[in-house]
Design an enzyme around this catalytic site. Sequence first.
Site, PDB file in Angstrom:
ATOM      1  N   GLY A 124       0.801  -1.225   0.000  1.00 48.10           N
ATOM      2  CA  GLY A 124       0.000   0.000   0.000  1.00 48.10           C
ATOM      3  C   GLY A 124       0.829   1.267   0.000  1.00 48.10           C
ATOM      4  O   GLY A 124       0.293   2.371   0.153  1.00 48.10           O
ATOM      5  N   ARG A 174      -2.587  13.406  -5.633  1.00 46.95           N
ATOM      6  CA  ARG A 174      -2.935  13.661  -7.034  1.00 46.95           C
ATOM      7  C   ARG A 174      -4.331  14.258  -7.127  1.00 46.95           C
ATOM      8  O   ARG A 174      -5.189  13.995  -6.269  1.00 46.95           O
ATOM      9  CB  ARG A 174      -2.953  12.356  -7.838  1.00 46.95           C
ATOM     10  CG  ARG A 174      -1.760  11.489  -7.668  1.00 46.95           C
ATOM     11  CD  ARG A 174      -1.714  10.414  -8.729  1.00 46.95           C
ATOM     12  NE  ARG A 174      -2.718   9.358  -8.563  1.00 46.95           N
ATOM     13  CZ  ARG A 174      -2.711   8.228  -9.279  1.00 46.95           C
ATOM     14  NH1 ARG A 174      -1.783   8.031 -10.199  1.00 46.95           N
ATOM     15  NH2 ARG A 174      -3.632   7.306  -9.089  1.00 46.95           N
ATOM     16  N   ASP A 250      -6.139  -0.516 -16.987  1.00 50.61           N
ATOM     17  CA  ASP A 250      -6.408   0.100 -15.676  1.00 50.61           C
ATOM     18  C   ASP A 250      -5.669   1.423 -15.538  1.00 50.61           C
ATOM     19  O   ASP A 250      -5.916   2.170 -14.586  1.00 50.61           O
ATOM     20  CB  ASP A 250      -6.019  -0.854 -14.533  1.00 50.61           C
ATOM     21  CG  ASP A 250      -4.621  -1.414 -14.683  1.00 50.61           C
ATOM     22  OD1 ASP A 250      -4.353  -2.076 -15.705  1.00 50.61           O
ATOM     23  OD2 ASP A 250      -3.781  -1.189 -13.802  1.00 50.61           O
TER      24      ASP A 250
HETATM   25  P1  AMP Z   1       0.380   0.159 -11.356  1.00 48.13           P
HETATM   26  O1  AMP Z   1       1.314  -0.743 -12.110  1.00 48.13           O
HETATM   27  O2  AMP Z   1       1.074   1.122 -10.437  1.00 48.13           O
HETATM   28  O3  AMP Z   1      -0.607   0.832 -12.232  1.00 48.13           O
HETATM   29  O4  AMP Z   1      -0.436  -0.791 -10.363  1.00 48.13           O
HETATM   30  C1  AMP Z   1      -1.202  -1.890 -10.775  1.00 48.13           C
HETATM   31  C2  AMP Z   1      -2.038  -2.390  -9.623  1.00 48.13           C
HETATM   32  O5  AMP Z   1      -1.215  -2.809  -8.543  1.00 48.13           O
HETATM   33  C3  AMP Z   1      -2.991  -1.374  -9.040  1.00 48.13           C
HETATM   34  O6  AMP Z   1      -4.158  -2.052  -8.629  1.00 48.13           O
HETATM   35  C4  AMP Z   1      -2.232  -0.837  -7.854  1.00 48.13           C
HETATM   36  O7  AMP Z   1      -3.084  -0.295  -6.880  1.00 48.13           O
HETATM   37  C5  AMP Z   1      -1.536  -2.085  -7.359  1.00 48.13           C
HETATM   38  N1  AMP Z   1      -0.293  -1.774  -6.621  1.00 48.13           N
HETATM   39  C6  AMP Z   1       0.888  -1.342  -7.140  1.00 48.13           C
HETATM   40  N2  AMP Z   1       1.802  -1.179  -6.164  1.00 48.13           N
HETATM   41  C7  AMP Z   1       1.185  -1.505  -5.000  1.00 48.13           C
HETATM   42  C8  AMP Z   1       1.606  -1.551  -3.635  1.00 48.13           C
HETATM   43  N3  AMP Z   1       2.832  -1.221  -3.282  1.00 48.13           N
HETATM   44  N4  AMP Z   1       0.705  -1.939  -2.724  1.00 48.13           N
HETATM   45  C9  AMP Z   1      -0.541  -2.295  -3.072  1.00 48.13           C
HETATM   46  N5  AMP Z   1      -0.993  -2.278  -4.322  1.00 48.13           N
HETATM   47  C10 AMP Z   1      -0.149  -1.897  -5.300  1.00 48.13           C
HETATM   48 MG    MG Z   2      -2.153   1.902 -12.157  1.00 47.60          MG
END
Ligand code: AMP
Ligand code: MG
Length: 486
Positions: A124, A174, A250
């Site tokens: 998180g 953001r 996403d």
């Molecule tokens: P992203 O690649 O940053 O777009 O993230 C893809 C998914 O992974 C999204 O659902 C994010 O919320 C989740 N996510 C990425 N990093 C974390 C993290 N450190 N803790 C929890 N969820 C994460």
């Molecule tokens: Mg993302």
Amino acid sequence: MFKPLDFDNRYARLGEPYASRVTATPVPAPYVVSVNPDALELLDLTQEDARRPEFVEYFSGNRALPGSEPVAALYAGHQFGHYVPQLGDGRALLLGEARNGRGNGWEVQLKGAGKTPYSRGGDGRAVLRSSIREYLCSEAMHGLGIPTTRALCIIGTDLPVYREEDETGAIVTRLAPSFLRFGSFEAFFYRGQREALKTLADFALAHYFPEQREAPDPYGALLQEVVRRTARLMAQWQAVGFSHGVMNTDNMSLLGLTLDYGPYGFMDAFDPGYICNHSDSYGRYAFDQQPDIGGWNLACLAQALSPLLEADAAQAALQTYAPVFTDAYAQLMAAKIGLDADAETADLLAGLLRLLAQNRVDYTNFFRRLGGFDSSPDARNAPLRDLFLDRTAFDAWATRYAAALRARHSADAVRRAAMNQVNPKYVLRNHLAEIAIRKARDERDYGEIERLRALLSRPCDEQPQFEAYAAEPPDWAQHIEVSCSS
Ligand code: AMP
Ligand code: MG
């Protein structure tokens, strides 16, 4: 007293399954790393508000902002081509929608404020390095006139966050009118929840697409408008040499904003196959793939909306993608060489891009210098010519370009002024972000972040004291690697 924000939490009011109530997990010893004065204004906050002790408490998530109702949003998405049924805000908390005195609503989101029901295995959290990158790039894109989420501030904390090693944790705030993604709709389509899908589409229409809501086929009009905005956004990315790096559905904004800055990159030397994301082994999201991927992602959105669409509406909307993109791209690129978009200009541009790639010429600096092109028959245009290894090939192109300019009676000075409005002098090159990151991390010196933010908020203006920031990357920059780890 910190001026309270005027929150209206309509997304939170949708409730489950769209939004799950969450609370931020407090962090030890939060401190201000950077505050963006331009974004403060969007929320009617002042620099004085930002200096109050409550500011850091609120935007670290340690204290709830009065009136906010933090939620995590559900979404799904296609990641590198594969459908993942449940993603959601795993580390982002939507505090609510703040309305400013001009009647504009801004959703306020803390990224890195702790676990949510969608965190899966994640912590998180976000690290300072990636928070600085997101903060700077979203503001740089805004400075370039490219639709994007905005960034209000970065708060650092003593909480160590483990990635490949222990790193400094941070929370970046953001702002966007809405953080709805293509994947928000995919989640309900693949679960077969037509009513939920409709509720979400109606929500989007009511708040963000009032014109489309009045159309005879509102859902078709909604898709059509998202197609148009996405096509335009892709054209803008290509024209400025920006690679997003992780164009999963996403990370695609329903509003056509640039969203989720991870391993993005602005190109230095022009390379159509440029891959900015070290984790993208097959180059799915390479620079020259972006327009096609935009179309692919829109097809996913169309599929997700299909239960709401009239027959043929999806096809009709998707078919407009290529022409809108092609037209927008042709206009933007023609302006970069100071000509109107027509067949001869397209031909000149095709030849030019081939030359830039063959000679690995710096993309940003070439176009900026091209503004100073001398179109008289005997001009040598040495500052431009010097950027090419194959000078004979450049001379041949320059002769054609000069002839085209003269044939159209283009006055050098007038053209230069117009070109300097569209060809930025300064972009967020990887090494510039890296220098700011290293200073912040190693010396707790955050001055470079603010310098860059301010510089890049006016990327087309000459700022002579920052001449060095327009230079091509130094040798050490070749070793910077950016990946999905953030
Ligand atoms: P992203 O690649 O940053 O777009 O993230 C893809 C998914 O992974 C999204 O659902 C994010 O919320 C989740 N996510 C990425 N990093 C974390 C993290 N450190 N803790 C929890 N969820 C994460
Ligand atoms: Mg993302």
